[in-house]
Design a protein around this motif. Structure first.
Motif, PDB file in Angstrom:
ATOM      1  N   ASP A  15      42.312  26.746  52.290  1.00 40.41           N
ATOM      2  CA  ASP A  15      40.401  26.940  52.424  1.00 40.41           C
ATOM      3  C   ASP A  15      39.622  26.097  51.183  1.00 40.41           C
ATOM      4  O   ASP A  15      40.099  25.832  50.348  1.00 40.41           O
ATOM      5  CB  ASP A  15      40.742  28.630  51.096  1.00 40.41           C
ATOM      6  N   ASN A  17      37.133  26.688  50.244  1.00 37.53           N
ATOM      7  CA  ASN A  17      36.065  26.929  48.457  1.00 37.53           C
ATOM      8  C   ASN A  17      37.411  27.233  47.544  1.00 37.53           C
ATOM      9  O   ASN A  17      36.855  27.094  46.728  1.00 37.53           O
ATOM     10  CB  ASN A  17      35.964  27.936  49.057  1.00 37.53           C
ATOM     11  N   GLY A  18      38.440  26.482  47.908  1.00 40.76           N
ATOM     12  CA  GLY A  18      39.927  26.763  46.749  1.00 40.76           C
ATOM     13  C   GLY A  18      39.566  25.007  46.666  1.00 40.76           C
ATOM     14  O   GLY A  18      38.837  24.383  46.648  1.00 40.76           O
ATOM     15  N   GLY A  90      34.648  28.408  45.139  1.00 47.09           N
ATOM     16  CA  GLY A  90      34.443  29.653  44.210  1.00 47.09           C
ATOM     17  C   GLY A  90      34.939  30.596  44.222  1.00 47.09           C
ATOM     18  O   GLY A  90      35.272  31.926  44.247  1.00 47.09           O
ATOM     19  N   PRO A  92      35.470  32.942  47.548  1.00 49.89           N
ATOM     20  CA  PRO A  92      36.255  33.328  49.190  1.00 49.89           C
ATOM     21  C   PRO A  92      34.545  34.137  50.567  1.00 49.89           C
ATOM     22  O   PRO A  92      34.572  35.113  49.926  1.00 49.89           O
ATOM     23  CB  PRO A  92      37.185  34.166  48.990  1.00 49.89           C
ATOM     24  N   SER A  96      35.076  29.557  55.019  1.00 52.26           N
ATOM     25  CA  SER A  96      35.830  29.397  54.629  1.00 52.26           C
ATOM     26  C   SER A  96      37.198  29.802  55.335  1.00 52.26           C
ATOM     27  O   SER A  96      38.365  28.998  55.263  1.00 52.26           O
ATOM     28  CB  SER A  96      36.632  28.765  53.170  1.00 52.26           C
ATOM     29  N   ASN A 125      43.810  31.556  51.274  1.00 53.49           N
ATOM     30  CA  ASN A 125      43.504  33.020  50.668  1.00 53.49           C
ATOM     31  C   ASN A 125      43.743  34.253  52.257  1.00 53.49           C
ATOM     32  O   ASN A 125      43.237  34.097  53.032  1.00 53.49           O
ATOM     33  CB  ASN A 125      41.616  33.072  50.984  1.00 53.49           C
ATOM     34  N   THR A 301      44.936  29.149  45.964  1.00 50.34           N
ATOM     35  CA  THR A 301      43.635  29.275  45.895  1.00 50.34           C
ATOM     36  C   THR A 301      42.799  28.315  44.305  1.00 50.34           C
ATOM     37  O   THR A 301      41.900  27.027  44.764  1.00 50.34           O
ATOM     38  CB  THR A 301      42.732  29.464  46.924  1.00 50.34           C
ATOM     39  N   ALA A 302      43.205  29.049  43.611  1.00 50.21           N
ATOM     40  CA  ALA A 302      42.630  28.980  42.018  1.00 50.21           C
ATOM     41  C   ALA A 302      40.476  28.937  41.976  1.00 50.21           C
ATOM     42  O   ALA A 302      40.299  27.711  41.484  1.00 50.21           O
ATOM     43  CB  ALA A 302      42.855  27.240  41.875  1.00 50.21           C
ATOM     44  N   TYR A 303      40.533  29.919  42.931  1.00 51.76           N
ATOM     45  CA  TYR A 303      38.922  29.618  42.542  1.00 51.76           C
ATOM     46  C   TYR A 303      38.328  29.137  41.882  1.00 51.76           C
ATOM     47  O   TYR A 303      36.929  29.830  41.217  1.00 51.76           O
ATOM     48  CB  TYR A 303      38.497  30.601  43.536  1.00 51.76           C
ATOM     49  N   ALA A 306      37.647  25.371  40.973  1.00 50.34           N
ATOM     50  CA  ALA A 306      37.200  25.060  42.571  1.00 50.34           C
ATOM     51  C   ALA A 306      35.863  24.480  42.387  1.00 50.34           C
ATOM     52  O   ALA A 306      35.590  24.851  41.632  1.00 50.34           O
ATOM     53  CB  ALA A 306      37.488  26.094  43.649  1.00 50.34           C
TER      54      ALA A 306
END
Length: 350
Positions: A15, A17-18, A90, A92, A96, A125, A301-303, A306
């Motif tokens: 992803d 965004n991650g 950050g 989802p 993405s 995600n 993904t640890a948004y 990010a």
């Protein structure tokens, strides 16, 4: 494959965004990694350029039209798309998820066509990647369909290996999903993986109970007595070193796990909570049982971090090294099975 040819590591970017791009780029920011393998990232030049600028990561890369054009001693980027996806670190988004799937599909196709040797996947995600083309609970099920084999979610380090009888299913469905047939299939997969992928000649496997205290002789559920125990007995009678079922609550805290080459947990959290507690940042998610090698880091993904440059790339780096090791071990195992004399010499040494 010739011995002097470097292993091609295909990488799906996850992803956007991650933290996927960040852990990938940080891993190969260290040029020494190029001594071990040839990385092939499935994304686009523009996407990688944007990410490295935003994250202040100093790498050079080589854009290629196809994975079979990848150059050794360089970071290669296959241009899967030409447009510039909108990045919102950050958050989802549908976009993405769409590009995570594009990267994964292209990398999987290259793996099937032997244009890359192994696949390392950055985190997706599981929600925003869903589409008509991806209707799976995660990477494992998608790759099992695409690559063939009896897949097993296998969390591994050098000292701890935990497989799952059931993975991404609801807790309420776990007990009825576990059958003697499933147990036998997963034991066969984990045993073969320990031999072929990790060079363990006589693997010793522990099976965790389904219910608290493994059912307390039927007081807290009968599945351990009616499904697990008879199946373990049958497997033992076949000469397999399978033991259990063990009560999961004390198995890891008492260090009992160290007596086994691998542990097979009944369900997702039963296996992954202790694994990540003991090994977070060093662990690797390996999809055992497939015809090809696929690994990934042990995180998502640890948004929340990010785009901030805070992501730890240790697990992704371990995923790369684990994929390389498994690929080489499989080659050696294939050679052993095809060379009876060499196999006989190895047995005499045990």
């Amino acid at each position: 494959m010739q011995e002097d040819k470097k292993i091609k590591v295909g990488i799906s970017i996850g992803d956007l965004n991650g933290i996927g791009c960040e852990v990938v780029l940080k891993t190969f920011e260290d040029n020494r990694m190029l001594d071990f393998c040839t990385p092939v990232i499935f994304a686009s030049n523009k996407t990688i350029s944007f990410q490295k600028k935003e994250l202040n990561i100093n790498i050079n890369y080589n854009g290629v039209p196809d994975a079979d054009k990848a150059v050794d001693n360089k970071i290669n980027v296959v241009n899967v798309w030409k447009e510039i996806p909108k990045t919102q670190f950050g958050t989802p988004t549908e976009e993405s998820g769409k590009y995570a799937l594009k990267s994964l599909q292209a990398a999987t196709k290259a793996l099937k066509e032997d244009k890359i040797d192994v696949l390392v996947t950055a985190p997706i995600n599981k929600n925003n990647i869903q589409s008509d083309e991806f209707n799976f609970p995660g990477h494992t099920d998608y790759l099992a369909k695409e690559l063939g084999g009896n897949s097993l979610m296998f969390m591994v380090t050098s000292t701890l290996k935990v497989g799952l009888l059931t993975d991404h299913i609801a807790v309420k469905d776990v007990a009825k999903a576990i059958t003697p047939k499933l147990v036998k299939e997963k034991i066969a997969t984990i045993e073969h993986s320990l031999k072929a992928d990790f060079a363990i000649q006589k693997p010793k496997i522990a099976l965790l109970g389904i219910n608290p205290h493994s059912g307390d002789n039927g007081v807290i559920g009968k599945e351990d007595d009616t499904v697990l125990k008879p199946t373990i007995t049958e497997l033992k009678n076949q000469g397999k070193m399978v033991f259990g079922p063990y009560s999961a609550d004390s198995f890891f805290g008492s260090d009992a796990y160290s007596n086994f080459d691998a542990i097979l947990a009944a369900y997702h959290d039963q296996g992954l909570i202790p694994f990540k507690t003991l090994s977070f940042g060093k662990g690797v998610n390996y999809t055992a049982g497939l015809q090809k090698v696929r690994t990934s880091p042990d995180h998502g993904t640890a948004y929340e971090i990010a785009g901030k440059g805070k992501a730890d790339h240790s697990s992704f780096k371990e995923a790369v090294f684990t994929a390389l090791k498994i690929f080489k071990n499989r080659q050696e195992y294939a050679e052993l099975t095809q060379n009876p004399l060499k196999k006989q010499r190895l047995k005499r040494k045990e």
